[in-house]
Design a protein around this motif. Structure first.
Motif, PDB file in Angstrom:
ATOM      1  N   SER A   1      51.203  30.027  46.778  1.00  0.00           N
ATOM      2  CA  SER A   1      50.481  29.793  45.607  1.00  0.00           C
ATOM      3  C   SER A   1      49.525  29.223  45.653  1.00  0.00           C
ATOM      4  O   SER A   1      49.210  29.378  44.176  1.00  0.00           O
ATOM      5  CB  SER A   1      51.614  29.439  44.411  1.00  0.00           C
ATOM      6  OG  SER A   1      51.798  27.726  44.826  1.00  0.00           O
TER       7      SER A   1
ATOM      8  N   HIS B   1      50.049  35.848  48.841  1.00  0.00           N
ATOM      9  CA  HIS B   1      50.369  35.773  47.296  1.00  0.00           C
ATOM     10  C   HIS B   1      50.933  37.112  46.101  1.00  0.00           C
ATOM     11  O   HIS B   1      50.294  37.483  46.288  1.00  0.00           O
ATOM     12  CB  HIS B   1      48.875  35.573  47.621  1.00  0.00           C
ATOM     13  CG  HIS B   1      48.721  34.445  46.312  1.00  0.00           C
ATOM     14  ND1 HIS B   1      47.055  34.927  45.882  1.00  0.00           N
ATOM     15  CD2 HIS B   1      48.939  33.478  45.456  1.00  0.00           C
ATOM     16  CE1 HIS B   1      46.704  34.189  44.276  1.00  0.00           C
ATOM     17  NE2 HIS B   1      47.635  33.011  44.362  1.00  0.00           N
TER      18      HIS B   1
ATOM     19  N   ASP C   1      50.221  37.584  43.165  1.00  0.00           N
ATOM     20  CA  ASP C   1      48.949  36.830  41.798  1.00  0.00           C
ATOM     21  C   ASP C   1      48.900  38.001  40.299  1.00  0.00           C
ATOM     22  O   ASP C   1      49.292  38.887  40.490  1.00  0.00           O
ATOM     23  CB  ASP C   1      47.535  37.949  42.620  1.00  0.00           C
ATOM     24  CG  ASP C   1      45.871  37.679  41.165  1.00  0.00           C
ATOM     25  OD1 ASP C   1      46.795  36.659  40.937  1.00  0.00           O
ATOM     26  OD2 ASP C   1      45.368  38.566  41.957  1.00  0.00           O
TER      27      ASP C   1
ATOM     28  N   LYS D   1      44.955  33.189  37.577  1.00  0.00           N
ATOM     29  CA  LYS D   1      45.087  31.810  38.842  1.00  0.00           C
ATOM     30  C   LYS D   1      43.627  31.009  38.572  1.00  0.00           C
ATOM     31  O   LYS D   1      43.020  31.749  38.097  1.00  0.00           O
ATOM     32  CB  LYS D   1      45.439  32.523  40.000  1.00  0.00           C
ATOM     33  CG  LYS D   1      46.460  33.534  39.980  1.00  0.00           C
ATOM     34  CD  LYS D   1      48.124  31.923  40.367  1.00  0.00           C
ATOM     35  CE  LYS D   1      49.361  31.911  39.988  1.00  0.00           C
ATOM     36  NZ  LYS D   1      50.647  31.422  40.342  1.00  0.00           N
TER      37      LYS D   1
ATOM     38  N   ILE E   1      41.471  28.435  43.388  1.00  0.00           N
ATOM     39  CA  ILE E   1      42.444  29.176  43.671  1.00  0.00           C
ATOM     40  C   ILE E   1      42.421  30.533  44.963  1.00  0.00           C
ATOM     41  O   ILE E   1      42.624  30.092  46.167  1.00  0.00           O
ATOM     42  CB  ILE E   1      43.723  29.748  42.293  1.00  0.00           C
ATOM     43  CG1 ILE E   1      44.562  28.043  42.728  1.00  0.00           C
ATOM     44  CG2 ILE E   1      44.842  30.046  43.732  1.00  0.00           C
ATOM     45  CD1 ILE E   1      45.403  28.225  41.280  1.00  0.00           C
TER      46      ILE E   1
ATOM     47  N   GLY F   1      48.361  26.003  38.689  1.00  0.00           N
ATOM     48  CA  GLY F   1      49.856  27.935  39.089  1.00  0.00           C
ATOM     49  C   GLY F   1      48.862  28.528  37.833  1.00  0.00           C
ATOM     50  O   GLY F   1      47.665  28.528  38.517  1.00  0.00           O
ATOM     51  N   CYS F   2      49.134  28.926  36.436  1.00  0.00           N
ATOM     52  CA  CYS F   2      48.365  29.678  36.388  1.00  0.00           C
ATOM     53  C   CYS F   2      47.257  28.997  34.921  1.00  0.00           C
ATOM     54  O   CYS F   2      48.258  28.324  34.723  1.00  0.00           O
ATOM     55  CB  CYS F   2      49.178  31.118  35.482  1.00  0.00           C
ATOM     56  SG  CYS F   2      49.787  32.410  36.596  1.00  0.00           S
ATOM     57  N   GLU F   3      46.212  29.268  34.870  1.00  0.00           N
ATOM     58  CA  GLU F   3      45.584  28.397  34.265  1.00  0.00           C
ATOM     59  C   GLU F   3      45.637  28.879  32.693  1.00  0.00           C
ATOM     60  O   GLU F   3      45.786  27.127  32.243  1.00  0.00           O
ATOM     61  CB  GLU F   3      44.050  29.405  33.900  1.00  0.00           C
ATOM     62  CG  GLU F   3      42.865  27.887  33.315  1.00  0.00           C
ATOM     63  CD  GLU F   3      41.944  28.857  34.049  1.00  0.00           C
ATOM     64  OE1 GLU F   3      41.045  29.789  34.589  1.00  0.00           O
ATOM     65  OE2 GLU F   3      40.155  27.735  33.453  1.00  0.00           O
TER      66      GLU F   3
END
Lengths: 266, 410
Positions: free
Chosen positions: A30, A56, A58, A62, A66, A214-216
């Protein structure tokens, strides 16, 4: 042997055991501190060159840092990187605004299913740790997932003395967890000892930093002045805030993590 | 705080004797709980019992566990005292989940056995104690819980203590301490209780701090089971974990079971110069001669060989609902060796809780029963007695793809 060397040796043993048993394996990356530490240990287990790919998943949400870090170290470490996205869901507009459970399921879990289908991995290495979440505290080192990706947490096989189960036909794949016994603090102390590179988001800027990335849209910063690895370690020794407090999927409802994991979430 | 001093202990005992509550109490009294975690547990506790916080929820995270008030699977969490860090392994007390209990206990350095002061020694108290003894855990703390429910009476403590001791004597287990506590109220957990002045021993935390870390058997003679052999840029590196003793470059080693000899040319670890590795370390080695090494080989020092044999005696604990039948040929794994074998004799079949002999010269071993067996294998295996070197004295039995039993070589 000191504590970190002991953890390292145990993890390397697990990594080599899984590779011996399954051969067709991959590591999930990740790009966070844990899975980057995992890659570091895998590289050590195989004397510098990973003999299998890194995946990864995606989500397209992200942080740009990253992606930059991923591309830089893919080159430096000579990784066989597979980037996999659930393109159908992304192009149809799936995002955290719809529903977080649905978004994680589509962009992470289902994307991972897609990657496994496409490449036929028999086992996947994951950098999860027991101290992250109560549900993860119950994991085995080798943890089977069935065709529907479900985790039968009520009926896990026994695990004795570093002897692990192997994969049956009915099982989709085995999740291998070499870092299960590490704590967040162990990870940071090891990052310091080994000088492992991590994404800059973990270090404080203007009084805030990410403790978990992680995810923004779905992670938040915590107030902190820790702008070096040493300061992060000092902070963690005294903090009373839990690691994933900045993560949406752990909080939304009481059993969200259990639901997500039962569905095959990492 | 010192590094290298984390101690792993397992909490075992009969269902409802208070394991999860004691863990919650340990966390709470050592300030090991983040406020958001306390909030989450308080929220989930609403509408249950008198709205009191359910300490057990700290470990019992599965919805089914919270709703039914039982622990299903083993979990591990962390807490610390000023002296050191601990990993607590919580083991389920229900008979249905003994395989999860044994999974937890097999990873521990010490055991804490909890007994309900009111109910006394029960079925899983005995079974867990027996398994703890079988697994070779020799540091054991007995806590007698729910003293608040028996008015903190010394007579009750004395009675339970002598019952437990009597059972321990039959399985050659020795407790380091017997501590009267109330996990619910906090008596004698982190702080001494004013309500049990008659008790002069340590608190639970005090007793834990006095335990020793288990160290890999560095002082024994070398045992290095080969885990795999890698070809890396033209070099052949045999990898594995040193299970006993020390390996050094330049020493002569014997390769078992075959018996060939070679010299260790180098110890290999990525980006590290090493000429020595000790028990517990995962390393690689290169040899001086082009000998054939493969997974399952065990390197040792000539004159200090472990046993190489085609048959051995063992105690096995069966952990599957489908019983074992003596006619079944079964796979076994011992360190990195894997082999098929036959149980040629089941001398006795024993109830793992009552220890009563169910049958002599049996032909099956059922779930949670212990079999005293004799095993025969075609190709010789390398092993030791469990009480010599645990790492090569224990094995698992594998059916299909799952571990179905654990075995101790006697």
């Amino acid at each position: 042997m000191d504590h970190l060397s002991d953890l390292e040796s145990r993890s390397i043993y697990i990594i080599r055991e899984a590779y011996h048993q399954f051969q067709k394996v991959a590591a999930l990356w990740s790009i966070g501190k844990d899975s980057t530490t995992l890659l570091w240990l895998i590289r050590k287990a195989f004397f510098g060159k990973m003999p299998f790919p890194v995946v990864h998943i995606d989500t397209s949400y992200k942080f740009k840092e990253i992606y930059k870090f991923r591309d830089e170290y893919t080159k430096k470490w000579d990784l066989d990187l597979i980037v996999h996205r659930n393109e159908d869901a992304i192009s149809s507009g799936m995002g955290p605004k719809k529903s977080k459970l649905e978004c994680c399921t589509e962009l992470k879990t289902n994307a991972l299913k897609g990657a496994i289908d496409k490449y036929g991995f028999r086992a996947l290495y994951l950098g999860i740790r027991r101290d992250e979440h109560g549900i993860r505290a119950k994991e085995r080192v080798f943890s089977p997932r069935d065709q529907d990706f479900e985790w039968d947490y009520k009926n896990q096989p026994p695990e004795l003395w570093d002897q692990y189960k192997s994969k049956t036909e009915a099982e989709e794949h085995i999740r291998v967890h070499p870092l299960l016994g590490w704590t967040e603090l162990d990870i940071w102390k090891y990052i310091k000892k080994e000088n492992i590179p991590v994404v800059g988001l973990y270090f404080a800027k203007n009084g805030r930093r990410y403790r978990s990335i992680g995810c923004e849209p779905c992670v938040n910063t915590i107030p902190s002045d820790a702008d070096t690895v040493d300061k992060v370690i000092e902070e963690l020794k005294t903090t009373t805030i839990s690691e994933r407090s900045g993560r949406a999927q752990d909080k939304e409802s009481d059993y969200m993590m259990q639901k997500l994991r039962a569905l095959g979430y990492m | 705080m010192e590094d290298g001093n984390t101690l792993k202990f397992v909490i075992v005992g009969h269902i409802d004797h208070g394991k999860s509550t004691l863990i919650g109490r340990l966390f709470f009294d050592t300030n090991s709980l983040p406020p958001d975690k306390i909030e989450e547990v308080k929220k989930a506790s609403k509408g249950r019992r008198d709205g009191e916080m359910e300490f057990a929820f700290l470990m019992d995270h599965l919805r089914e566990e919270r709703e039914q008030g039982i622990t299903i699977d083993t979990a591990q969490t962390f807490f610390k005292t000023p002296k050191r860090e601990y990993v607590i392994i919580d083991a389920p007390g229900h008979v249905e989940f003994v395989k999860n209990m044994i999974t937890g206990a097999s990873q521990a350095e010490a055991a804490l056995l909890i007994v309900d002061a009111k109910e006394g020694v029960a079925e899983q108290t005995r079974r867990h104690a027996n398994l703890v003894s079988m697994l070779g855990l020799d540091q054991v703390i007995v806590v007698i819980n729910k003293m608040d429910a028996v008015d903190y009476k010394q007579g009750r403590y004395d009675k339970i203590r002598s019952d437990v001791k009597e059972f321990f004597d039959t399985i050659a287990l020795k407790a380091d301490y017997y501590i009267p506590i109330s996990a619910l109220k906090g008596d004698n957990v982190a702080t001494r209780s004013d309500l049990m002045k008659w008790y002069e021993g340590p608190t639970v935390l005090g007793s834990l701090d006095s335990l020793a870390n288990r160290v890999p058997p560095e002082d024994k003679s070398l045992l290095f089971p080969i885990q795999d052999v890698y070809k890396i840029s033209g070099k052949r590196i045999a990898v594995g974990r040193v299970e006993a003793g020390t390996i050094e470059s330049g020493i002569e080693v014997k390769i078992l079971p075959g018996g060939e000899k070679t010299e260790v040319k180098s110890i290999e670890k990525f980006q590290e110069e090493k000429d020595k590795a000790v028990a517990g370390e995962s390393i690689g080695i290169m040899t001086e001669d082009p000998v054939f090494l493969q997974r399952g080989n065990v390197l040792c020092i000539e004159g200090k060989e472990p046993t190489i044999t085609n048959s051995f005696q063992a105690n096995v604990i069966w952990l599957s609902k489908e019983a074992f039948d003596i006619k079944e040929r079964i796979m076994m794994r011992l360190a990195t060796q894997e082999f098929a074998g036959n149980v040629i004799k089941i001398k006795r079949r024993i109830d793992s809780s009552s220890l009563s002999i169910l049958e002599e010269d049996a032909s099956t071993i059922g779930n949670l029963e212990i079999g005293e067996v004799e095993i025969q294998v075609k190709a010789p295996v390398v092993l030791t007695k469990f009480n010599n070197i645990q790492e090569l004295g224990r094995f698992v039995l594998v059916r299909g793809n799952d571990v179905v039993a654990g075995g101790i070589i006697t």
